[in-house]
Design an enzyme around this catalytic site. Structure first.
Site, short mmCIF file in Angstrom:
data_model
loop_
_atom_site.label_atom_id
_atom_site.label_comp_id
_atom_site.label_asym_id
_atom_site.label_seq_id
_atom_site.Cartn_x
_atom_site.Cartn_y
_atom_site.Cartn_z
N SER A 128 0.82 -1.21 0.00
CA SER A 128 0.00 0.00 0.00
C SER A 128 0.85 1.26 0.00
O SER A 128 1.95 1.28 0.58
CB SER A 128 -0.87 -0.02 1.26
OG SER A 128 -1.55 1.19 1.40
N TYR A 154 -2.20 0.12 10.14
CA TYR A 154 -2.43 -0.58 8.87
C TYR A 154 -1.22 -0.46 7.94
O TYR A 154 -0.71 -1.45 7.42
CB TYR A 154 -3.68 -0.02 8.17
CG TYR A 154 -3.79 -0.46 6.74
CD1 TYR A 154 -4.08 -1.78 6.44
CD2 TYR A 154 -3.56 0.43 5.69
CE1 TYR A 154 -4.15 -2.21 5.12
CE2 TYR A 154 -3.63 0.02 4.38
CZ TYR A 154 -3.93 -1.30 4.09
OH TYR A 154 -3.98 -1.72 2.80
N LYS A 158 1.60 -3.43 6.51
CA LYS A 158 1.99 -3.66 5.10
C LYS A 158 3.50 -3.53 4.93
O LYS A 158 4.12 -4.30 4.20
CB LYS A 158 1.24 -2.68 4.18
CG LYS A 158 -0.25 -2.96 4.09
CD LYS A 158 -0.53 -4.23 3.29
CE LYS A 158 -1.99 -4.61 3.25
NZ LYS A 158 -2.23 -5.88 2.54
N1 UFG Z 1 -13.09 10.48 3.45
C1 UFG Z 1 -14.00 11.42 3.86
N2 UFG Z 1 -15.26 10.99 4.21
C2 UFG Z 1 -15.63 9.68 4.16
C3 UFG Z 1 -14.67 8.73 3.73
C4 UFG Z 1 -13.41 9.17 3.39
O1 UFG Z 1 -13.71 12.61 3.91
O2 UFG Z 1 -16.77 9.37 4.51
C5 UFG Z 1 -11.74 10.93 3.05
C6 UFG Z 1 -10.66 10.32 3.92
O3 UFG Z 1 -10.44 11.06 5.08
C7 UFG Z 1 -9.47 10.35 2.95
C8 UFG Z 1 -10.12 10.17 1.57
O4 UFG Z 1 -11.50 10.49 1.75
O5 UFG Z 1 -8.90 11.61 2.98
C9 UFG Z 1 -10.02 8.76 1.07
O6 UFG Z 1 -10.45 7.89 2.10
P1 UFG Z 1 -10.72 6.34 1.86
O7 UFG Z 1 -11.20 5.80 3.16
O8 UFG Z 1 -11.55 6.14 0.66
O9 UFG Z 1 -9.28 5.77 1.51
P2 UFG Z 1 -7.93 5.89 2.33
O10 UFG Z 1 -7.11 6.91 1.61
O11 UFG Z 1 -8.10 6.04 3.77
O12 UFG Z 1 -7.41 4.42 2.20
C10 UFG Z 1 -7.02 3.92 0.99
C11 UFG Z 1 -7.05 2.41 0.99
C12 UFG Z 1 -6.03 1.88 1.94
C13 UFG Z 1 -4.72 2.52 1.66
C14 UFG Z 1 -4.85 4.00 1.77
C15 UFG Z 1 -3.59 4.76 1.56
O13 UFG Z 1 -8.32 1.92 1.37
O14 UFG Z 1 -5.92 0.48 1.78
O15 UFG Z 1 -5.76 4.41 0.77
O16 UFG Z 1 -3.78 6.08 1.97
F1 UFG Z 1 -3.81 2.11 2.55
#
Ligand code: UFG
Length: 346
Positions: A128, A154, A158
């Site tokens: 990741s 997390y 990884k």
């Molecule tokens: N977000 C919101 N509101 C929500 C959901 C998400 O504002 O309801 C924001 C999060 O804070 C983040 C962005 O949208 O800034 C993306 O969030 P996601 O949860 O869709 O994805 P992440 O970036 O947290 O996680 C993804 C993958 C992980 C990986 C990660 C690396 O799911 O496996 O990217 O940053 F590790």
């Protein structure tokens, strides 16, 4: 190839099974069904009865892993099986280490002993971009050489498993049993299979695009933006959204091109960053619907801005994404939700 797909019933794993089967390979999917779904397994089994089978087991079940590999003489492993929510990993780090490290090490031991002690020939690990944490200045877009300092448990699981695999590959080389090892560091995987068979169905759903789609469909009253005070152009986090079928194409290329003895890491992302607000605008455009959005505080463990420098994967694997338009990514997800408003159960 004859491929073990761990986490094969999950969102990304099921897309990998489908692509490998379409390409004519033999696939055994192994999944605990803790978060995966039996429905995509049944759909694939119906389409490819000769070359597909499903094993209902956890990656920490050494016996099941070994007999899956030995039973079908599998030569390649695509290891997707993991728990994968940044926020959840902050709440329950021990569970993350137990699954993503403890069980994965047990699996690796079983893979090593399989095939009369020869082990498998290739491992492709789903790592990741979370292993990079917040890249230092000058390292965005993020190259593979970026220092890895994860900001969440997390991301640390990884990164640790990358190191474990490197140690294992070193042992294999010394033992004259060279392994082809590829670690693919995914950016944000999104969208669904364009033929409409497979989708993204998480419980709980926390990923931005499906959450926004659920809000647009009225399946939830609204949604929140987690943090609007980040040092980014519009104050919200920036991510690189790669279409799931393009992501899987990177796995196939790695399997075909990374030779025995090589240990490679590649980032998989399109090379463009979108802010949370830009994604919400895309969901509004694609669905033609508006929905309630509130602004709330930052989510623990979130990096500020992460998008890929795709030079290495382009150069060495000849990979480039087919889907580069964010609206197209969102519309593949939207089409599946239109057909399956309650996920696979509907
Ligand atoms: N977000 C919101 N509101 C929500 C959901 C998400 O504002 O309801 C924001 C999060 O804070 C983040 C962005 O949208 O800034 C993306 O969030 P996601 O949860 O869709 O994805 P992440 O970036 O947290 O996680 C993804 C993958 C992980 C990986 C990660 C690396 O799911 O496996 O990217 O940053 F590790």
């Amino acid at each position: 190839m004859r491929v073990l797909v761990t986490g094969g019933a999950g969102y990304i794993g099921s897309h990998a099974c489908q692509r490998l089967l379409r390409d004519g390979h033999t696939v055994v999917a192994l999944d605990s069904l803790y978060r995966g779904h039996r429905e995509p397994m049944d759909l694939l089994a119906a389409q490819f009865p000769e070359r597909f089978s499903f094993v209902h087991a956890d990656i920490g079940d050494a016996q099941a892993v070994r007999s899956a590999v030995d039973g079908a003489d599998l030569d390649t492993v695509m290891h997707f099986g993991a728990v994968a929510y940044v926020g959840e990993s902050v709440e329950d780090p021990i569970w993350y280490y137990r699954n993503n490290i403890g069980s994965a090490v047990t699996m690796l031991g079983a893979l090593d002993q399989a095939r009369d002690g020869r082990g498998v020939d290739r491992i492709i690990f789903s790592s990741s971009c979370a292993t990079y944490g917040d890249p230092p200045e000058g390292m965005i877009p993020v190259p593979e050489t970026c220092p890895q300092h994860p900001t969440s448990p997390y991301g640390r699981t990884k990164l640790h498993f990358e190191h474990i695999l490197l140690d294992y590959a070193e042992m294999r080389a010394r033992a004259g049993r060279p392994l082809a090892l590829t670690m693919l560091r995914y950016f944000n995987v999104a969208g669904c299979d364009r033929s409409g068979l497979l989708g993204e169905d998480h419980t709980p759903e926390t990923h931005l695009i499906p959450v926004a789609i659920q809000a647009a469909r009225g399946k939830r009253p609204g949604m929140s933006i987690f943090g609007t005070d980040y040092p980014t152009p519009d104050g919200t986090c920036v991510r690189d959204y790669v279409h799931v079928e393009d992501l899987i194409d990177a796995h196939v290329r790695a399997a075909e091109r990374v030779p025995p003895g090589a240990r490679e890491a590649f980032n998989v992302g399109i090379g463009e960053g979108y802010s949370v607000r830009q994604i919400l605008d895309s969901v509004r455009r694609v669905t033609g619907r508006d929905f309630e959005v509130t602004e709330s505080g930052r989510r623990a463990g979130d990096a500020i801005a992460l998008y890929n420098d795709p030079s290495k994967i382009r150069r060495e694997l000849g990979w480039s994404p087919e889907v580069t338009d964010i609206d197209e990514v969102v519309s593949t997800a939207w089409s599946w939700f239109e057909k399956h408003p309650d996920g696979y159960k509907s």
